[in-house]
Motif scaffolding. Structure first.
Motif, PDB file in Angstrom:
ATOM      1  N   ILE A 198      -7.066  13.889  -7.672  1.00  0.00           N
ATOM      2  CA  ILE A 198      -8.196  13.169  -7.075  1.00  0.00           C
ATOM      3  C   ILE A 198      -8.298  13.517  -5.597  1.00  0.00           C
TER       4      ILE A 198
ATOM      5  N   LEU B  20     -15.233  14.734 -13.284  1.00  0.00           N
ATOM      6  CA  LEU B  20     -13.795  14.779 -13.013  1.00  0.00           C
ATOM      7  C   LEU B  20     -13.015  14.099 -14.130  1.00  0.00           C
TER       8      LEU B  20
ATOM      9  N   GLY C 124      -8.395  11.003 -12.559  1.00  0.00           N
ATOM     10  CA  GLY C 124      -8.321  12.443 -12.729  1.00  0.00           C
ATOM     11  C   GLY C 124      -6.881  12.899 -12.679  1.00  0.00           C
TER      12      GLY C 124
ATOM     13  N   GLU D 247     -13.182  16.318 -17.246  1.00  0.00           N
ATOM     14  CA  GLU D 247     -12.310  17.480 -17.098  1.00  0.00           C
ATOM     15  C   GLU D 247     -10.863  17.121 -17.424  1.00  0.00           C
ATOM     16  N   THR D 248     -10.436  15.961 -16.973  1.00  0.00           N
ATOM     17  CA  THR D 248      -9.067  15.514 -17.234  1.00  0.00           C
ATOM     18  C   THR D 248      -8.869  15.176 -18.698  1.00  0.00           C
TER      19      THR D 248
ATOM     20  N   THR E  50     -14.383   8.853  -8.448  1.00  0.00           N
ATOM     21  CA  THR E  50     -13.986   9.786  -9.506  1.00  0.00           C
ATOM     22  C   THR E  50     -15.192   9.990 -10.423  1.00  0.00           C
TER      23      THR E  50
END
Length: 262
Positions: free
Chosen positions: A124, A217, A121, A220-221, A213
């Motif tokens: 994190i 997540l 991410g 999203e990254t 993770t």
């Protein structure tokens, strides 16, 4: 066995495959060494030059006293690529390795042709969580975290096999200072701004059973980077290259083919 003298630190690395081929660089997760990638190596195209390395405080690399900064980890990856004369590589990073990949791509776009952000991410966890882990390791050693880490790393099905013991052993044999130092680096890192300006081919990989993770997540990254693609490996945890090496190597190879890197 190779060691790179980068001035400020000596890093252990492996350089295999076709020395004249397109280069794939691997950066592993917190608590693992470069053997993390062993399950997928036989499944990757033979035309590639494969670089793996132990970040500071892990494997056979030097282990300075903690804390570490993400800037130092990124600079050392940059220095290693320069030391090896590597340009235009695809950089594969898992967990903290994925954070290194994001930071390096933002800093040295001339070195990086594409990135694979695996189980990672832009940020994190929270500092309080990392502080608790650092304190636990400082007081009782990395062994005290081993069982909880295995639960986050692997699916329930994989944890029922004897193979999980090999990865538990890898974790507890990493230096306490290295684990604490890299935990501090993760704790202090937020790469949303840097990652959002990246404009290069990007593949995101997540495991549906990842307790470190989670897929949301990772997605999203990845969504911060226009044109990126995302792949979910079902039934795998935080280290899908271990639990699902065939699928992992297949999706990486397809990505390399799409961007003309093989």
């Amino acid at each position: 066995m190779h060691f790179a003298d980068l001035g400020r630190i000596h890093l252990h690395y492996s350089d295999t495959g076709n020395p004249m081929g397109p280069t794939l660089v691997f950066a592993n997760s917190l608590g693992t060494d470069l053997r993390l990638w062993n399950p997928i190596l036989p499944l990757l195209p033979k035309s590639l030059r494969i670089i793996r390395y132990d970040k500071r405080g892990h494997g056979l690399s030097e282990c300075p006293r903690p804390p570490y900064s993400m800037g130092a980890l990124i600079q050392e990856a940059e220095s290693l690529l320069e030391y090896l004369g590597i340009k235009e590589c695809v950089f594969v990073g898992l967990s903290i390795g994925g954070m290194i990949a994001q930071g390096l791509a933002a800093k040295r776009f001339d070195l990086i042709r594409g990135i694979v952000l695996s189980n990672t991410g832009a940020k994190i966890g929270q500092p309080s969580m990392w502080d608790d882990r650092i304190k636990a390791v400082k007081n009782k050693g990395i062994d005290t975290l081993a069982d909880s880490v295995m639960e986050r790393w692997f699916s329930k099905k994989f944890r029922a096999t004897k193979e999980v013991n090999l990865w538990r052993n890898m974790l507890i044999r990493q230096p306490d200072n290295g684990y604490m130092g890299c935990s501090a680096a993760i704790s202090g890192t937020d790469l949303f701004t840097q990652t959002a300006v990246l404009r290069l081919p990007t593949l995101g990989i997540a495991g549906s059973e990842d307790g470190s993770t989670p897929p949301d997540l990772v997605r999203e990254t990845i969504d911060l980077i226009p044109g990126s693609r995302f792949h979910l490996i079902r039934g795998a945890g935080h280290l899908p290259c271990v639990e699902s090496p065939a699928e992992y190597s297949k999706v990486v190879t397809e990505f390399l083919t799409e961007i003309g890197h093989i």
